[in-house]
Write a protein that holds these residues in place. Structure first.
Motif, mmCIF file in Angstrom:
data_model
loop_
_atom_site.group_PDB
_atom_site.id
_atom_site.type_symbol
_atom_site.label_atom_id
_atom_site.label_comp_id
_atom_site.label_asym_id
_atom_site.label_seq_id
_atom_site.Cartn_x
_atom_site.Cartn_y
_atom_site.Cartn_z
ATOM 1 N N PHE A 17 0.821 -1.209 0.000
ATOM 2 C CA PHE A 17 0.000 0.000 0.000
ATOM 3 C C PHE A 17 0.859 1.266 0.000
ATOM 4 N N ALA A 18 1.939 1.275 0.749
ATOM 5 C CA ALA A 18 2.835 2.433 0.781
ATOM 6 C C ALA A 18 3.471 2.661 -0.582
ATOM 7 N N THR A 19 3.879 1.595 -1.241
ATOM 8 C CA THR A 19 4.472 1.713 -2.571
ATOM 9 C C THR A 19 3.471 2.238 -3.579
ATOM 10 N N MET A 20 2.244 1.753 -3.520
ATOM 11 C CA MET A 20 1.207 2.222 -4.440
ATOM 12 C C MET A 20 0.895 3.695 -4.196
ATOM 13 N N ALA A 21 0.832 4.112 -2.942
ATOM 14 C CA ALA A 21 0.547 5.512 -2.625
ATOM 15 C C ALA A 21 1.645 6.428 -3.146
ATOM 16 N N LEU A 22 2.892 6.020 -2.988
ATOM 17 C CA LEU A 22 4.003 6.815 -3.506
ATOM 18 C C LEU A 22 3.995 6.869 -5.024
ATOM 19 N N ALA A 23 3.648 5.780 -5.661
ATOM 20 C CA ALA A 23 3.602 5.748 -7.127
ATOM 21 C C ALA A 23 2.520 6.667 -7.662
ATOM 22 N N VAL A 24 1.374 6.689 -7.010
ATOM 23 C CA VAL A 24 0.256 7.524 -7.466
ATOM 24 C C VAL A 24 0.554 8.997 -7.246
ATOM 25 N N THR A 25 1.098 9.357 -6.107
ATOM 26 C CA THR A 25 1.327 10.770 -5.806
ATOM 27 C C THR A 25 2.653 11.283 -6.334
ATOM 28 N N GLY A 26 3.631 10.450 -6.449
ATOM 29 C CA GLY A 26 4.963 10.897 -6.855
ATOM 30 C C GLY A 26 5.010 11.482 -8.236
ATOM 31 N N CYS A 27 4.261 10.951 -9.175
ATOM 32 C CA CYS A 27 4.325 11.460 -10.546
ATOM 33 C C CYS A 27 3.553 12.754 -10.711
ATOM 34 N N GLN A 28 2.734 13.156 -9.775
ATOM 35 C CA GLN A 28 1.927 14.353 -9.908
ATOM 36 C C GLN A 28 2.474 15.543 -9.133
ATOM 37 N N THR A 29 3.597 15.388 -8.424
ATOM 38 C CA THR A 29 4.113 16.502 -7.646
ATOM 39 C C THR A 29 4.932 17.451 -8.495
ATOM 40 N N VAL A 30 5.307 17.064 -9.694
ATOM 41 C CA VAL A 30 6.037 17.933 -10.604
ATOM 42 C C VAL A 30 5.068 18.975 -11.135
ATOM 43 N N LYS A 31 5.523 20.239 -11.189
ATOM 44 C CA LYS A 31 4.617 21.274 -11.681
ATOM 45 C C LYS A 31 4.336 21.066 -13.165
ATOM 46 N N PRO A 32 3.174 21.505 -13.628
ATOM 47 C CA PRO A 32 2.804 21.329 -15.039
ATOM 48 C C PRO A 32 3.790 22.040 -15.966
ATOM 49 N N GLY A 33 3.908 21.533 -17.177
ATOM 50 C CA GLY A 33 4.798 22.122 -18.164
ATOM 51 C C GLY A 33 4.285 23.449 -18.689
ATOM 52 N N GLU A 34 5.198 24.209 -19.305
ATOM 53 C CA GLU A 34 4.854 25.537 -19.805
ATOM 54 C C GLU A 34 3.757 25.484 -20.869
ATOM 55 N N SER A 35 3.806 24.498 -21.751
ATOM 56 C CA SER A 35 2.772 24.396 -22.797
ATOM 57 C C SER A 35 1.410 24.060 -22.196
ATOM 58 N N ASP A 36 1.398 23.241 -21.154
ATOM 59 C CA ASP A 36 0.139 22.909 -20.487
ATOM 60 C C ASP A 36 -0.439 24.147 -19.804
ATOM 61 N N LEU A 37 0.412 24.923 -19.143
ATOM 62 C CA LEU A 37 -0.048 26.155 -18.498
ATOM 63 C C LEU A 37 -0.605 27.128 -19.530
ATOM 64 N N LYS A 38 0.073 27.234 -20.662
ATOM 65 C CA LYS A 38 -0.363 28.132 -21.730
ATOM 66 C C LYS A 38 -1.730 27.713 -22.273
ATOM 67 N N ASN A 39 -1.904 26.414 -22.535
ATOM 68 C CA ASN A 39 -3.184 25.908 -23.053
ATOM 69 C C ASN A 39 -4.331 26.120 -22.078
ATOM 70 N N ARG A 40 -4.078 25.869 -20.812
ATOM 71 C CA ARG A 40 -5.147 26.038 -19.812
ATOM 72 C C ARG A 40 -5.520 27.502 -19.639
ATOM 73 N N ALA A 41 -4.527 28.403 -19.715
ATOM 74 C CA ALA A 41 -4.826 29.836 -19.614
ATOM 75 C C ALA A 41 -5.618 30.295 -20.827
#
Length: 95
Positions: free
Chosen positions: A13-37
């Motif tokens: 369970f600890a490994t799964m929790a880290l896998a799920v949250t670890g990939c989302q802690t990086v801030k979004p890329g510049e192109s993604d921010l531009k598209n959403r704005a």
């Protein structure tokens, strides 16, 4: 519960929790921010700048031909888990 089974189950369970949250802690890329704005503002965004993040929000400035907008985008592990991978929109206000 048998203690010999408890430790491997908790480790799994600890490994799964880290896998799920670890990939989302990086801030979004510049192109993604531009598209959403662009989607929120409704105008083409020329450039994004002043990108900074805290634990659950990414802040940035979006520049259009008509002026600059201060934008906030929910991000981080809890947002990723709560939105189930669906992108959330940015909130932008004209400066």
């Amino acid at each position: 519960m048998n203690s010999s089974r408890t430790i491997p189950v908790l480790a799994l369970f600890a490994t799964m929790a880290l896998a799920v949250t670890g990939c989302q802690t990086v801030k979004p890329g510049e192109s993604d921010l531009k598209n959403r704005a662009q989607t929120t503002i409704g105008k083409p965004v020329i450039k994004v700048s002043n990108i900074r993040s805290d634990f659950n929000t990414t802040f940035y400035t979006a520049q259009t031909e008509s002026g600059e907008y201060t934008c906030e985008l929910p991000s981080g592990p809890m947002v990723a888990l709560g939105s189930m991978g669906m992108g959330l929109g940015a909130q932008c206000t004209k400066q």
